[in-house]
Design a protein around this motif. Sequence first.
Motif: not given
Length: 177
Positions: A15-35
Motif C-alpha cells: 500500500t502506497d500513498l500517491v498524492d494522498g490517495e492509497p494505492s494497493e498492489l497485491h503480488l506473488c513472490e516472483e512478481c514482487a521480485q520483478s516489481f
Amino acid sequence: MKCQKCDRPATFHITDLVDGEPSELHLCEECAQSFLTPSQEEAQDVEGMPAMAGLLAQHLAVGETADDLARLDQRACPVCGITFLQFRKQGRLGCPHDYVFFEKDLEPLLMSIHDQTQHMGKVPKRCPHGADQQTQLIRLRREMKEAVTSEEYERASEIRDKIREIEAGFREAKGES
C-alpha cells in the motif's frame, strides 16, 4: 487473494500513498521480485513507486541467497510448529515463542518497519495485570531448563529463586499467603 500480474496467490500486499490517495498492489513472490527490480524505463513510468520498491527489496533480499532463504523457510517453531515460510505468506506468527525463535531474522525487519524492536504502545485495558511478570516467568523457566540441561545448577538455582519471588508477588497481589 490472487496476484494482480498472474494468478498465483499474492504474498506481498503493498500500500502506497500517491498524492494522498492509497494505492494497493497485491503480488506473488516472483512478481514482487520483478516489481522491486524494474528496468530503467519501468522505473520512470511508475511515479513514486521506485523509492517504495527499493525499501521492499531490502526486506526481500537482506543479503540472503536463495539457499539461505530456503533454509530459513524450513525452520519451524518448536512450540507451535509454524515455519518461517508460513509467516512470510500469512504475515502472522503462530505464538509468542516465535519472536524468540525467529528473533535473529525478525529483528532487522522490525527495525526497518517500526524503528524499534520493543513494543512502545499502550497495553490493552482487558490485558490481565501482571502480563509482564507472566512473560518474565516464561522466560525464566525456559532459562532455568536450559541451565539444568547444560548442568549449570548454581545458575539454575538463582533463576529458581527469581521465579519464586515473582510467584510470591502474585500471591500477595491476590491476597493469598
